[in-house]
Scaffold this motif. Structure first.
Motif, PDB file in Angstrom:
ATOM      1  N   ARG A 251       1.043  -1.454   0.033  1.00 48.48           N
ATOM      2  CA  ARG A 251       0.304   0.134   0.292  1.00 48.48           C
ATOM      3  C   ARG A 251       1.130   1.325   0.005  1.00 48.48           C
ATOM      4  O   ARG A 251       0.353   2.550   0.015  1.00 48.48           O
ATOM      5  CB  ARG A 251      -0.617   0.152   0.707  1.00 48.48           C
ATOM      6  N   TRP A 256      -2.685   5.195  -4.251  1.00 49.52           N
ATOM      7  CA  TRP A 256      -3.529   4.223  -3.224  1.00 49.52           C
ATOM      8  C   TRP A 256      -3.401   5.067  -1.911  1.00 49.52           C
ATOM      9  O   TRP A 256      -4.786   5.205  -1.458  1.00 49.52           O
ATOM     10  CB  TRP A 256      -2.952   3.023  -2.910  1.00 49.52           C
ATOM     11  N   ARG A 260      -7.564   4.432  -1.648  1.00 49.55           N
ATOM     12  CA  ARG A 260      -7.859   4.281  -0.576  1.00 49.55           C
ATOM     13  C   ARG A 260      -7.444   5.028   0.860  1.00 49.55           C
ATOM     14  O   ARG A 260      -8.111   4.497   1.650  1.00 49.55           O
ATOM     15  CB  ARG A 260      -7.055   2.558  -0.693  1.00 49.55           C
ATOM     16  N   GLU A 301      -7.169  -3.306  -6.667  1.00 43.67           N
ATOM     17  CA  GLU A 301      -7.501  -2.547  -4.889  1.00 43.67           C
ATOM     18  C   GLU A 301      -7.570  -1.213  -5.376  1.00 43.67           C
ATOM     19  O   GLU A 301      -8.904  -1.050  -4.371  1.00 43.67           O
ATOM     20  CB  GLU A 301      -5.763  -1.913  -5.089  1.00 43.67           C
ATOM     21  N   VAL A 302      -7.128  -0.293  -6.246  1.00 42.25           N
ATOM     22  CA  VAL A 302      -8.048   0.927  -6.380  1.00 42.25           C
ATOM     23  C   VAL A 302      -9.353   1.068  -7.296  1.00 42.25           C
ATOM     24  O   VAL A 302     -10.213   2.007  -6.544  1.00 42.25           O
ATOM     25  CB  VAL A 302      -7.676   1.388  -7.785  1.00 42.25           C
TER      26      VAL A 302
END
Length: 373
Positions: A251, A256, A260, A301-302
């Motif tokens: 991360r 990210w 996030r 993830e994004v």
């Protein structure tokens, strides 16, 4: 039908005993295959149960797998030998080949998908082309783009399908025909295949670059790799955003942090514009490396963020532009910082990113934030 099947059975097995086929209906496209499997499975596979016989007649198939269970009574007959075979499922008879994961896309396919999305965006009336009453495509047709670009329609179709390798001259002509802006044109030209392969980026930072990052204090500075992973940073960067050392290694990524990391939406004064621009830059870079696992991990993830998923689906593409960014820091207040991005020539793929104060008030606030003022 029954007499014909019975006679064939008598010739193969040496027995005149008739057998019964499965009466359940089968789809038309599997009728022939199901009939063949049913006939094959109906043949005796072991010794003849009649007393006084030595075994199966000539030509009768022997069962080489004694552990194959019989088909359920009253159920649909299946090819038990194939179901119990040791080879992979995709090679079994009568079963479709289904891949567990989609095949990796190539850069040519990514280019073709991008060109197709921009072709669908245009309207014939915008280019002075006649509009047919029964037009099937929402935007321009392939032959219209090919005519505007001065290339053959077949070649342009192959270009969208990712089947050909083309030159920068052709891509510039296609970009003009599709009315691409500066960032989109640069994105298209980045797909020109180089004769020399790219060098693998380092996962570490040299002493010279690390010294440069530390010497920028109290101004924030950071070193990014091609995936935008944070490789080195100074105390000013940790005070402006957060200390990346507190985050898990996967991360420690700029994209990210923007999407996030929750405080980013309040820290960046114009978060929506900044986040969309950064995602467009990252998408343009990741599209040239569709088989890179790290790019795929960051994107996966994004894209859990709804805003990122919406912008990514629109294929927004941008490039880096030096500009002044505004921050609303909870401790330092309003900050105006200029982004400076430099490429490390001796470390291919690494970029040096610095945040420089744009006014006197910001300079003093940055010094107080890092504890040097």
């Amino acid at each position: 039908m029954w007499s014909r099947v019975g006679r064939w059975r008598s010739r193969v097995g040496g027995s005149s005993q008739f057998f019964r086929q499965d009466s359940s209906p089968a789809p038309a496209w599997t009728a022939l295959g199901a009939q063949a499997i049913t006939i094959a499975d109906s043949l005796p596979t072991g010794p003849d149960p009649r007393p006084g016989t030595r075994g199966p007649g000539p030509g009768v198939r022997q069962d080489r797998r004694a552990d194959v269970p019989p088909p359920p009574r009253g159920g649909k007959r299946t090819n038990a030998l194939c179901d119990a075979a040791p080879w992979p499922p995709e090679h079994r008879r009568g079963r479709p080949v289904v891949s567990e994961r989609p095949a990796a896309r190539t850069p040519r396919q990514e280019l073709g998908t991008f060109l197709r999305s921009r072709r669908d965006r245009l309207r014939p009336s915008e280019l002075g082309l006649p509009t047919a009453p029964r037009r099937r495509t929402p935007g321009l047709r392939r032959d219209e783009v090919a005519e505007l670009a001065g290339i053959s329609s077949t070649w342009y179709a192959w270009l969208e399908q990712g089947r050909v390798r083309t030159s920068a001259q052709v891509l510039r002509a296609v970009a003009r025909a599709l009315r691409l802006d500066t960032a989109e044109t640069a994105h298209v030209l980045s797909f020109v295949e180089e004769t020399q392969p790219e060098a693998e980026p380092r996962t570490w930072v040299s002493r010279n670059l690390l010294t440069l990052v530390q010497s920028m204090a109290p101004n924030p500075a950071v070193v990014l790799d091609p995936h935008w992973d944070l490789l080195a940073w100074n105390a000013g960067y940790a005070a402006l955003l957060t200390d990346p050392a507190r985050l898990p290694p996967k991360r420690r990524n700029l994209l990210w942090l923007v999407f996030r990391w929750d405080p980013a939406r309040t820290l960046l004064a114009d978060w929506e514009r900044e986040a969309c621009a950064l995602l467009g830059q990252f998408r343009a870079q990741a599209a040239r490396h569709p088989q890179d696992r790290r790019y795929a991990e960051v994107v996966e993830e994004v894209l859990t963020d709804p805003d990122a998923a919406r912008w990514y689906e629109r294929r927004v593409t941008t490039r880096f532009q030096p500009a002044v960014r505004s921050f609303r820091h909870p401790l330092a207040g309003e900050l105006r910082l200029r982004y400076v991005k430099l490429a490390a020539v001796d470390e291919p793929g690494h970029h040096f990113l610095a945040y420089l104060p744009d006014d006197r008030a910001t300079e003093e606030a940055v010094c107080r934030l890092s504890g040097t003022g």
